[in-house]
Write a protein that holds these residues in place. Structure first.
Motif, PDB file in Angstrom:
ATOM      1  N   ILE A  16      31.405  55.259  60.760  1.00 23.16           N
ATOM      2  CA  ILE A  16      31.407  56.713  60.593  1.00 23.16           C
ATOM      3  C   ILE A  16      31.238  57.362  61.963  1.00 23.16           C
ATOM      4  O   ILE A  16      30.689  56.755  62.898  1.00 23.16           O
ATOM      5  N   THR A  17      31.638  58.612  62.037  1.00 21.42           N
ATOM      6  CA  THR A  17      31.526  59.349  63.314  1.00 21.42           C
ATOM      7  C   THR A  17      30.105  59.877  63.486  1.00 21.42           C
ATOM      8  O   THR A  17      29.304  59.885  62.546  1.00 21.42           O
ATOM      9  N   GLU A  67      29.281  62.970  63.919  1.00 21.57           N
ATOM     10  CA  GLU A  67      29.132  64.166  63.090  1.00 21.57           C
ATOM     11  C   GLU A  67      28.806  63.787  61.645  1.00 21.57           C
ATOM     12  O   GLU A  67      27.951  64.406  60.994  1.00 21.57           O
ATOM     13  N   GLU A  68      29.504  62.755  61.109  1.00 25.01           N
ATOM     14  CA  GLU A  68      29.249  62.298  59.731  1.00 25.01           C
ATOM     15  C   GLU A  68      27.831  61.750  59.604  1.00 25.01           C
ATOM     16  O   GLU A  68      27.145  61.965  58.602  1.00 25.01           O
ATOM     17  N   LYS A  79      24.826  63.158  57.084  1.00 24.98           N
ATOM     18  CA  LYS A  79      24.091  62.286  56.156  1.00 24.98           C
ATOM     19  C   LYS A  79      22.592  62.366  56.411  1.00 24.98           C
ATOM     20  O   LYS A  79      21.787  62.439  55.486  1.00 24.98           O
TER      21      LYS A  79
END
Length: 538
Positions: free
Chosen positions: A498-499, A501-502, A506
């Motif tokens: 995942i990035t 930002e992701e 979360k």
């Protein structure tokens, strides 16, 4: 006649015989099982003889009435006929057939003179073919005096007439030419019936067909000839029949031992019906653990579903003596202070089987699944010996409730003196199968595809995720000689990229959820304190 029609017809005969027993006060009586199995054996011998006689003598085959034609044969032709039949069937005289009994069923003293007398004579005339010997060498008779099961002597003639009336209207001869393999179904039908009526006391004889088929297919995966097959706790012989069919009835000789007289009688019937009569002299009724009849023999194939728990305290001290230590190398289970019937006698059978294998021997034995992971004791000593001797071929852990009569989880051990120590296969089949209702019990049934999956994993040494592993002896040693496939499965953790930002989103979501939970917790604390302050003593 189709297979289904034949089986249905046979089950109807069994139901008819049960009805006769019930009408004469023997319904669910202990003697009913003996009556039905012995009468069925008589019917089988009668029809098999007629089938072989027609093949050997065209005139008998062409006759409209076999009984009349057979009775009219000159004595020299009759002797020649019996000689041609040989051991293919029981040798019956004209006055020993069911048709003869039916034609004379109104005679005085029919039960004792005609019915019981006929069965006694058949037994005596065929003692060398069909009799079972005990460990002392004494041969058992094939038939009891069936009429004597009726206590009221005035009803015995009518009882035996009723049995003959049921037998004369059924013809099994066609099955011999079409080679129906029906006995397993019939036997299962009988045993299920008596299990439900008698609280499972006949369950000792019944091994699920799926277990027997899997064992046979894994053990016999190439052509063999002239081999000796043995079961030290044979029961009715389900395991023996399956492996004999896999090898070929003419390619093997069967040997068996079992302490139960019922077992010996049922195995004899099974051998006759499955074209294995030549092995009947090798059936022994005796105590395999204390006084094995075949201690000096070595066998190429051994199969067994031994009793798991049985009280052998009467002779535990005897088999603990030095003379038995070579056979019971890992030890003899101690006598528990309570529940002597829980003694693990199966551990003695495993050791006995290991002792009885020939130099090219293979074996398969059903054990409680707890055996394959026990951390110490006799269980671990046996497992360690199998690995260190290079005899362990593999283990299959079966689904729970594969035996309808017991909830014990079972596994199948496969030994082979020529096993590959670099490719030992452990299979976890515990998640397979479908649960179905079997009378009052639940049992697990494997599909044909699932059976083939188990067999393929073992025979082709296939590793399959969460199902089977292929291991070296060293890898098993490193796991304290555990035979459980599940202990070797890899624990997989899936990672998802995942990035940044992701990840931030979360993490913020988790923080928000935690704040909500903390707030709810504080509110509950305050409410509890408020309620406590409001409590008053009255």
């Amino acid at each position: 006649m189709t297979d289904r029609e034949f089986v249905s017809k046979t089950m109807q005969l069994i139901d008819d015989l049960k009805s006769v027993c019930a009408n004469y006060g023997l319904g669910n009586d202990a003697s009913e099982f003996n009556i039905i199995t012995q009468v069925f054996l008589f019917k089988y011998l009668n029809d098999k003889f007629i089938y072989e006689a027609k093949k050997a003598n065209p005139k008998l085959d062409e006759a409209e009435n076999f009984q009349e034609a057979y009775e009219s044969l000159p004595e020299d032709q009759r002797k020649f006929l019996l000689a041609r039949i040989g051991n293919k069937a029981a040798k019956l005289q004209p006055e020993q057939t069911i048709a003869y009994l039916f034609n004379n069923s109104n005679r005085d003293n029919f039960a004792e003179t005609y019915f019981d007398g006929t069965l006694r004579n058949i037994s005596n005339d065929n003692v060398n073919i069909y009799s079972v010997k005990s460990s002392t060498g004494v041969k058992d008779k094939m038939f009891d005096d069936i009429s004597l099961f009726i206590r009221d002597a005035s009803q015995r003639d009518a009882f035996c007439r009723a049995i003959v009336n049921k037998l004369v209207n059924v013809n099994f001869q066609k099955m011999f030419s079409e080679k129906y393999d029906f006995f397993a179904t019939i036997f299962e039908y009988l045993i299920k019936d008596y299990n439900s009526d008698s609280g499972g006391k006949y369950a000792e004889y019944y091994t699920p067909h799926a277990v027997a088929r899997i064992m046979a297919a894994i053990m016999v995966n190439y052509k063999v000839n002239g081999v000796k097959v043995y079961d030290p706790s044979a029961g009715s012989g389900t395991l023996l029949m399956n492996i004999a069919h896999a090898i070929g009835e003419r390619n093997c000789t069967i040997y068996s031992e079992d302490i139960s007289q019922k077992s010996a009688n049922m195995l004899r019937l099974n051998l006759i019906i499955n074209s294995l009569s030549h092995s009947i002299p090798n059936i022994v009724k005796g105590n395999t653990i204390l006084n094995p009849s075949y201690l000096g023999e070595k066998f190429d194939y051994i199969v067994s579903n031994p009793p798991f728990k049985l009280d052998f305290s009467d002779y535990q001290k005897d088999i603990s003596a030095d003379a038995y230590k070579e056979r019971f190398f890992a030890g003899v289970p101690n006598i528990p202070k309570t529940k002597k019937e829980s003694m693990a006698i199966y551990l003695l059978f495993i050791q006995h089987i290991m002792h009885s294998m020939s130099e090219k021997g293979k074996a398969a034995i059903v054990v409680p699944t707890g055996f394959i992971t026990a951390q110490s004791g006799i269980e671990k000593k046996i497992r360690q010996a199998l690995v260190e001797r290079g005899w362990l071929r593999g283990v299959v852990s079966m689904p729970s409730n594969i035996f309808a009569s017991t909830g014990t989880n079972v596994s199948i051990l496969f030994f082979d003196k020529k096993a590959d120590n670099e490719k030992i296969v452990l299979v976890d089949a515990s998640k397979l199968g479908e649960t179905v209702k079997d009378g009052k019990n639940q049992k697990t049934v494997l599909t044909k595809t699932e059976e083939e999956r188990i067999i393929r994993a073992m025979n082709e040494k296939q590793a399959e995720e969460d199902f089977s592993v292929v291991l070296t002896a060293k890898e098993i040693e490193d796991k304290n000689f555990s035979f459980s496939a599940g202990q070797y499965f890899e624990v997989k953790i899936e990672y998802v990229d995942i990035t940044a930002e992701e990840f931030e989103v979360k993490l913020n979501g988790f923080e928000s959820k935690l704040h909500e939970l903390f707030a709810e917790g504080n509110a509950l604390d305050l409410e509890i304190m408020k309620q406590l302050k409001g409590l008053k003593y009255e």
